[in-house]
Write an enzyme that holds these catalytic residues in place. Sequence first.
Site, short mmCIF file in Angstrom:
data_model
loop_
_atom_site.label_atom_id
_atom_site.label_comp_id
_atom_site.label_asym_id
_atom_site.label_seq_id
_atom_site.Cartn_x
_atom_site.Cartn_y
_atom_site.Cartn_z
N HIS A 60 0.85 -1.21 0.00
CA HIS A 60 0.00 0.00 0.00
C HIS A 60 0.87 1.25 0.00
O HIS A 60 1.91 1.31 0.66
CB HIS A 60 -0.91 0.02 1.21
CG HIS A 60 -2.12 -0.85 1.10
ND1 HIS A 60 -3.04 -0.72 0.09
CD2 HIS A 60 -2.57 -1.87 1.88
CE1 HIS A 60 -4.01 -1.61 0.24
NE2 HIS A 60 -3.74 -2.33 1.33
N CYS A 116 0.28 1.80 -5.79
CA CYS A 116 -0.72 2.63 -6.48
C CYS A 116 -0.20 4.05 -6.65
O CYS A 116 0.61 4.54 -5.87
CB CYS A 116 -2.02 2.65 -5.71
SG CYS A 116 -2.81 1.04 -5.51
#
Length: 414
Positions: free
Chosen positions: A313, A382
């Site tokens: 993440h 991301c």
Amino acid sequence: MTALRPERESGAAYGESFTDSYGDTGDRGSSYGQQPYEGSGALGEWYGEESYVTQAQQAAEARAAAGYGADGYGAGGYGSEGYAGQSYQAPVAQEPYAEPYMPPPDDETVALRVPDPPPTREPISPSPASSAASASSTPTGGRAARRKAAKGRHGRHGGTHQASDAAETDSESSGAPLSRMEARRQARARKPGPATVASRAIGEVFITTGVLMLLFVSYQLWWTNVRAHAQADKEASSLQEDWASGKRNPGSFEPGQGFALLHIPKLDVVVPIAEGISNKKVLDRGMVGHYGEGKLKTAMPDAKTGNFGLAGHRNTHGEPFRYINRLAQGDEIVVETQDKYFVYKMASILPVTSPSNVSVLEPVPPGSGFTGPGRYITLTTCTPEFTSKYRLIVWGKMVEERPRSKGKPDALVS
């Protein structure tokens, strides 16, 4: 004609004799005390004898017509005989006319009066300003008086509601009890309308939604990091205890099972590496996941050739890869296992790519700058921050494989 003279100017009394114009003498009989006529021409000079008699007769006829008659004032009065030479007798003295006694006028019965207003109850300990204002603005009396005063100020219809509202407010402030009609009117005024209720409901929905969104953002940005860091630290401590106790790993791991530690000294990152890229079992617990399943399966660090692919993440849930975009060529990336340290150096970066671009995990990934097989590492996350629209890729190449028996590599010591 002689001028008027004051009473008893010459001091003459009743009964004095006088000589008239005919030469006769007689008692004057006057109460005015005037002097007798002098000479025979006192009246004769003006009217003449005949004229005087005619005048006397006409006066007698006028008195008779008025109801007095010739003898209305007693014998020897103003009749013709009295002027014919007989002595003039004074009239009988009469009492002076006195008007009857009238009591002073009574104001209570002369005309209609507006009754005095009933005493009004004053508030307890009023201030001078409030007493003056209420005396000048609040009509006395009951509801009918207030309504009449409102009609006088605002007409028949205009301002009726305002006047009634003002009267109700004044009655409330003065402490006077309200009538049933006034109480109902105040209750209707205090009852909100449909538009007010709808606006309040919409406002409450917006406020509730805003509070929920704030709580959700606080949960995502703060609480998930706290919980993920705690879980990752617990997993790292468990691994180190197993390694210190000499417990051997089987070489193959179940999804979600930790087997190594990732060090990025420049970013001050130390995070466990677990098998798989499941959000629930691996990534959301603050760990880094190894692409080891299905078509995305990549090599392990101890393989002679291959690409060791990791995912993590960038934001929330521990956000271990948040700042990997700051890495530059030559920065160390260390993978620690039970037996060895594998040291990589950052080689290249791909700032943006599609999430479906799985070619970045191939043994020799295109666009990485590698020209042939080797021992590589790929970090994926991301981008941009707080979204998952695109992917950010960082590649590194192994430069050292160091057994734990030789101590930590220089990248971790410094």
